[in-house]
Write a protein that holds these residues in place. Structure first.
Motif, PDB file in Angstrom:
ATOM      1  N   ARG A  39      39.088  31.285  26.376  1.00 26.86           N
ATOM      2  CA  ARG A  39      39.409  32.660  26.589  1.00 26.86           C
ATOM      3  C   ARG A  39      40.777  32.671  26.794  1.00 26.86           C
ATOM      4  N   LEU A  40      41.380  33.630  25.907  1.00 28.83           N
ATOM      5  CA  LEU A  40      43.016  33.724  25.740  1.00 28.83           C
ATOM      6  C   LEU A  40      43.301  34.830  26.622  1.00 28.83           C
ATOM      7  N   SER A  41      44.734  34.749  27.387  1.00 28.57           N
ATOM      8  CA  SER A  41      44.958  35.848  28.248  1.00 28.57           C
ATOM      9  C   SER A  41      46.453  36.151  27.556  1.00 28.57           C
ATOM     10  N   CYS A  42      46.907  37.702  27.862  1.00 29.48           N
ATOM     11  CA  CYS A  42      48.246  37.767  27.342  1.00 29.48           C
ATOM     12  C   CYS A  42      48.599  38.831  28.449  1.00 29.48           C
ATOM     13  N   ASP A  68      42.798  44.466  31.191  1.00 34.09           N
ATOM     14  CA  ASP A  68      42.705  44.860  32.510  1.00 34.09           C
ATOM     15  C   ASP A  68      44.214  45.835  32.656  1.00 34.09           C
ATOM     16  N   ASN A  69      44.119  46.998  32.845  1.00 36.73           N
ATOM     17  CA  ASN A  69      45.426  47.858  32.807  1.00 36.73           C
ATOM     18  C   ASN A  69      45.959  47.438  34.410  1.00 36.73           C
ATOM     19  N   ALA A  70      45.385  47.367  35.246  1.00 32.12           N
ATOM     20  CA  ALA A  70      45.863  47.160  36.755  1.00 32.12           C
ATOM     21  C   ALA A  70      46.711  45.830  36.622  1.00 32.12           C
ATOM     22  N   LYS A  71      46.354  45.033  35.547  1.00 35.86           N
ATOM     23  CA  LYS A  71      47.063  43.627  35.743  1.00 35.86           C
ATOM     24  C   LYS A  71      48.108  43.817  34.195  1.00 35.86           C
ATOM     25  N   ASN A  72      47.847  44.584  33.557  1.00 37.37           N
ATOM     26  CA  ASN A  72      48.519  44.858  32.269  1.00 37.37           C
ATOM     27  C   ASN A  72      48.246  43.725  31.422  1.00 37.37           C
ATOM     28  N   THR A  73      47.111  43.462  31.500  1.00 40.72           N
ATOM     29  CA  THR A  73      46.794  41.783  30.567  1.00 40.72           C
ATOM     30  C   THR A  73      45.508  42.301  29.448  1.00 40.72           C
TER      31      THR A  73
END
Length: 121
Positions: free
Chosen positions: A18-21, A70-75
């Motif tokens: 799982r990649l995150s940005c 997840d827009n709350a985390k801008n991720t």
């Protein structure tokens, strides 16, 4: 604006990553993932619109990868399942506002530093 990608690594064929940005500064109309294998051009992998209601995938990853945000985390995330050696590449996250160009680097103005995914056979 900064994009910080993470989550790459070494995995055996058939495995998952799982990649995150995480993006800083502002939200973007589209966020996407591209990848670049050694000796090859950067290619589009997946993209998602602002609300998350629309997602798009390259044929090579359709059914195996899932993009979400997840827009709350801008991720933005990229869940990669059933990985194959051909998926080995440096994966880049990108953010932009030209939603009509979601499948092209033309759609994006900001890029992360890349995270290496290696799939062993």
């Amino acid at each position: 604006v900064q994009l910080q990608a993470s989550g790459g690594g070494l995995v055996q064929a058939g495995g998952s990553l799982r990649l995150s940005c995480a993006a800083s500064g502002r939200t973007f109309s589209i966020m996407g993932w591209f990848r670049q294998a050694p000796g090859k051009e950067r290619e589009y992998v997946a993209a998602i619109n602002l609300s998350g209601s629309s997602t798009w995938y390259a044929d090579s990853v359709k059914g195996r990868y899932t993009i979400s945000r997840d827009n709350a985390k801008n991720t933005v995330y990229l869940q990669m399942n059933s990985l194959e050696p051909a998926d080995t590449a440096v994966y880049y996250c990108a953010a932009g506002d030209r939603i009509g160009w979601y499948y092209s680097t033309r759609g994006y103005d900001s890029w992360g530093q890349g995270t290496l995914v290696t799939v062993s056979s």
